[in-house]
Structure formats: structure tokens, C-alpha cells
Design an enzyme around this catalytic site. Structure first.
Site, mmCIF file in Angstrom:
data_model
loop_
_atom_site.group_PDB
_atom_site.id
_atom_site.type_symbol
_atom_site.label_atom_id
_atom_site.label_comp_id
_atom_site.label_asym_id
_atom_site.label_seq_id
_atom_site.Cartn_x
_atom_site.Cartn_y
_atom_site.Cartn_z
ATOM 1 C CB SER A 1 38.556 33.521 10.398
ATOM 2 O OG SER A 1 37.805 33.188 11.126
ATOM 3 C CE1 TYR B 1 33.855 34.177 7.264
ATOM 4 C CE2 TYR B 1 34.094 33.276 9.338
ATOM 5 C CZ TYR B 1 34.171 34.209 8.655
ATOM 6 O OH TYR B 1 35.421 35.281 9.273
#
Length: 254
Positions: free
Chosen positions: A139, A152
Site C-alpha cells: 500500500s 496499518y
């Protein structure tokens, strides 16, 4: 598990979103896709849909954090051409000061240890294919931090480092390692899962963004990278919508 001569592509987290879209596009590209996810009903339905469309697909219920189950799954294959490590996800958006350690642990187990488990288990079959590809879905969070995203970000940094390090360690073998790092992608479940079903919070993530990426956009990128000539390795491909310049700079028409 495959017809002679048909390359196999294993996709984790294939029950929805980017995983499901990637399975569809790889199937259309000529791969026999093996769909894995915890939600058995979802992947069975997708496999049936792909087979009815004339493609080749198999489903296998699997929790990537269950190392023993992953190793059992891997015994079914002699060769694999593509592994797409897509299983992952985000939980919560709390600051470091109040973040829930259970959320952090779960994100690490799925995004990092899950990727490790499946990659380790299938690497021999990828190597045996003579032309293997490991894809790690990281990501943009793994490349730049933002407030409320530390758990995250840490997990996706871990996934990113697996890709970078594995590439160094297996250079000279017939396996390439590709990292795809999507930015803002609007899927049915990512934001709602992150905010535990709070639809208002989930909607705010995409508020005013005219065209965030879709699961198909990312799947198209993955499929393109996997279908390059064998000597071509896409080390890292960052893909964002035009409206997103960085993790913290997004054009919104409000």
C-alpha cells in the site's frame, strides 16, 4: 489441480475487492486461478462464475494466518506460476497514544505473517515452474505514514520489506518479486471493515473524491505486471487516483 500446460495463479483474499477482481482478470489472461479466502461461500461462487464463463478456477478455504493449514494447502502443487499475496486489511484509525494492540496484532498477522506463510510454503513450487512470480500487495501506507494510520502503516511496511528482501535473497532463481502499492481504492469492504461497519466514517474516506481507484484498476495493474516477459521485473508500482497526490494530499470537490 490444472490442465497440462495451463499456468496456475494463486490469489489470497479472493472473496471480494481487489482479490476477486484480480482472480477474474488473471483467469481471463489464461491462468488457472486458485481462489483462497476464509469465506468459503464467496470463493466457491466466484469459482463457479469463472468456470461457467469458460475459464479455469478452483476454490480453497484458507486462513493465511494458520501456518499449518497453509502448508497443507501447498502440498497440492508441484508448480505454480503466480502467487498474489492480497489478503490483508486495516483496522481502526486511532492515534498511537490510544491504538488498540489487538488491532495492531491482527493487522500484522494478516498483512505480514500471512504473506510470509503463503510465500514460504509456495516458493518451492514457484521455483519449480521455471518462471514464477510473487506479487505482494502492499500500500502507499507502506511508503509514507499518516496520522491515525500507524498500525496499518507498520503492517504494510512489513509486507513491503518482505518483497524487497525476498527479491535480494532469491536473485538468480527463476522467480521475480513484484510489489504493487495502491493508494486510495474504493471497494465495498475496505473502509467499512476498518471502521467496523460505521458507514458514515467509511463514506468520509472518499467524500468529494470524483474518481478513486476501483478494484478493477488495481487488478488490471497486477495482471499487467504478471504478464510482462519473464525477464522483466516490475520491482515496485505505486498506483493512485489522479486526485490523490500523497497519502495526506487529496483533491476533494466538496
Amino acid at each position: 489441480m490444472t490442465a497440462a500446460g495451463t499456468p496456475i495463479a494463486v490469489v489470497t483474499g479472493a472473496s471480494s475487492g481487489i482479490g476477486a477482481a484480480t482472480a477474474k482478470q488473471l483467469a481471463a489472461a489464461g491462468y488457472r486461478v486458485v481462489l483462497t479466502a476464509r469465506r468459503k461461500d464467496r470463493i466457491e461462487a466466484l469459482a463457479a462464475e469463472l468456470n461457467e464463463a469458460g475459464h479455469q478456477a478452483t476454490s480453497y478455504a484458507l486462513d493465511v494466518t494458520d501456518r499449518e493449514a497453509v502448508q497443507t494447502f501447498a502440498t497440492a502443487f508441484r508448480t505454480i506460476s503466480v502467487l498474489v499475496n492480497n489478503a490483508g486489511g486495516a483496522l481502526g484509525a486511532d492515534p498511537v497514544a490510544t491504538g488498540d494492540p489487538d488491532d495492531w496484532r491482527q493487522m500484522y498477522e494478516v498483512n505480514v505473517l500471512g504473506t510470509l506463510n503463503v510465500t514460504q510454503a509456495l516458493l518451492p513450487a514457484l521455483t519449480a515452474s521455471g518462471d514464477g512470480t510473487v506479487v505482494v500487495l502492499s500500500s502507499t501506507a507502506g511508503h509514507a505514514t499518516y496520522e491515525g494510520g500507524a498500525g496499518y502503516v507498520a503492517a504494510k511496511n512489513g509486507a513491503r520489506v518482505i518483497a524487497e528482501t525476498l527479491r535480494l535473497e532469491i536473485v538468480g532463481t527463476p522467480v521475480r518479486v513484484i510489489e504493487i502499492a495502491p493508494g486510495m481504492v474504493k471497494t465495498d469492504e475496505f473502509a467499512s471493515t476498518r471502521f467496523r461497519g460505521d458507514t458514515d466514517k467509511a463514506a468520509k474516506v472518499y467524500a468529494g473524491v470524483a474518481a478513486p481507484l476501483t478494484a478493477d484498476d488495481v487488478a488490471d495493474t497486477i495482471t499487467w505486471a504478471c504478464t510482462r516477459p519473464p525477464h522483466v521485473n516490475i520491482d515496485l508500482l505505486v498506483v493512485r487516483p489522479r486526485a490523490q497526490a500523497s497519502n495526506t494530499k487529496v483533491h476533494r470537490e466538496l
